[in-house]
Scaffold this active site. Structure first.
Site, PDB file in Angstrom:
ATOM      1  N   HIS A   7       0.850  -1.188   0.000  1.00 44.42           N
ATOM      2  CA  HIS A   7       0.000   0.000   0.000  1.00 44.42           C
ATOM      3  C   HIS A   7       0.890   1.244   0.000  1.00 44.42           C
ATOM      4  CE1 HIS A   7       0.997   0.201   4.228  1.00 44.42           C
ATOM      5  NE2 HIS A   7       0.509  -1.016   4.419  1.00 44.42           N
ATOM      6  N   HIS A  44       4.000   1.431   2.248  1.00 43.67           N
ATOM      7  CA  HIS A  44       5.200   0.760   1.740  1.00 43.67           C
ATOM      8  C   HIS A  44       5.865   1.617   0.660  1.00 43.67           C
ATOM      9  CE1 HIS A  44       2.764  -2.942   2.954  1.00 43.67           C
ATOM     10  NE2 HIS A  44       3.849  -3.015   3.705  1.00 43.67           N
TER      11      HIS A  44
END
Ligand code: PAF
Length: 280
Positions: free
Chosen positions: A34, A37
């Site tokens: 997501h 990250h």
């Protein structure tokens, strides 16, 4: 982008990159990527010649009754995301390769792992420290990037690197939130729309407490009570596991809240355990 599937290939590649004088930034993850990250990938790309991202759902950091089997996985989607965000190497080792039969070596960081999540998730940080140590040895990064949503994890890794004289810079990156404040997490996928609505109260409660602190309230009991009331009023909140105001380095609880302290919370919304924190 190259997908590297074996420990041996990744280790050889790391050696080659070192020989070529390239700096390596490393983003260890458990996948289901997501925006949180990707913010780590962005930081790594700015600081290093090469960015390596690993995806490995590490079985030894999950407790017996935790969500190892249902942890969200979508490797094809993750490959696409890495490719389109400039990751150079995606390392996806198998469990057998990381923990071959007879595997028996573990890394234990004492003290700071006894509190907060460590008090409720037995063996969790032993599993995290062990796998991150192994990944560091395989990838040989110059810098490694961790999100501060898992603030305790970030400290544990920093301590391990310091105590074991590892020549790696551990970089903590800010929490990335959805528009409504919910901290980004792969586990948010578990939430039904109604549960998600209740989950938003976690960040709202933390923002409220920070506002109160900024107006002069320093009593940890008053601040945690406000957080508790805000979260507890939500229909899908099953259990508040902890709300604690802690020192940012030692994670010891504070008698008086001070600037820089961390308010950390863990809450079950339905069956999903969510964590979040805020720096005062
Ligand atoms: O934060 C995570 O995703 C994991 O705990 C980590 C650091 C990749 C170790 O398995």
């Amino acid at each position: 982008m190259e997908v590297v599937k074996s420990v041996k290939d990744m280790a050889e590649l790391s050696k080659k990159l070192k020989k070529e004088g390239k700096t390596v930034g490393f983003v260890p993850t458990m996948g289901y990527l997501h925006q949180g990250h990707l913010s780590l990938v962005e930081c790594s790309k700015k600081d290093n010649d090469i960015t390596v991202l690993s995806i490995f759902v590490n079985p030894i950091q999950f407790g017996k009754n935790e969500d190892l089997d249902r942890y969200p996985r979508d490797i094809e989607r993750d490959i696409q995301i890495c490719q389109s965000h400039g990751v150079d190497y995606l390392f996806v080792p198998s469990v057998e390769d990381m923990y071959p039969e007879g595997y028996s070596t573990y890394v234990v960081v004492e003290g700071i792992t006894d509190v907060l999540c460590g008090a409720y998730r037995e063996g969790h940080f032993k599993g995290v420290a062990t796998v991150v140590n192994k990944l560091f040895n395989i990838v040989k990064p110059d810098r490694a990037y961790f999100g501060k949503k898992d603030y305790q994890q970030y400290l544990v890794i920093k301590k391990m690197v310091e105590d074991l004289n590892m020549d790696i810079q551990v970089v903590g990156c800010p929490i990335v939130r959805e528009k409504d404040g919910l901290a980004m997490s792969s586990r948010n996928k578990y939430l039904s729309p109604e549960e998600r609505q209740s989950a938003v109260s976690i960040s709202q409660a933390l923002f409220k407490a920070k506002e109160l602190f900024e107006k002069g309230e320093t009593n940890p009991q008053t601040l945690t009570e406000v957080i508790k009331e805000t979260i507890q009023s939500q229909p899908y909140v099953k259990e508040i596991q902890y709300i604690q105001i802690v020192d940012p380095k030692t994670l010891k609880t504070k008698e008086k809240a001070e600037k820089g302290d961390i308010i950390a919370v863990a809450v079950f919304v339905g069956n999903t355990r969510l964590i979040d924190n805020i720096e005062l």
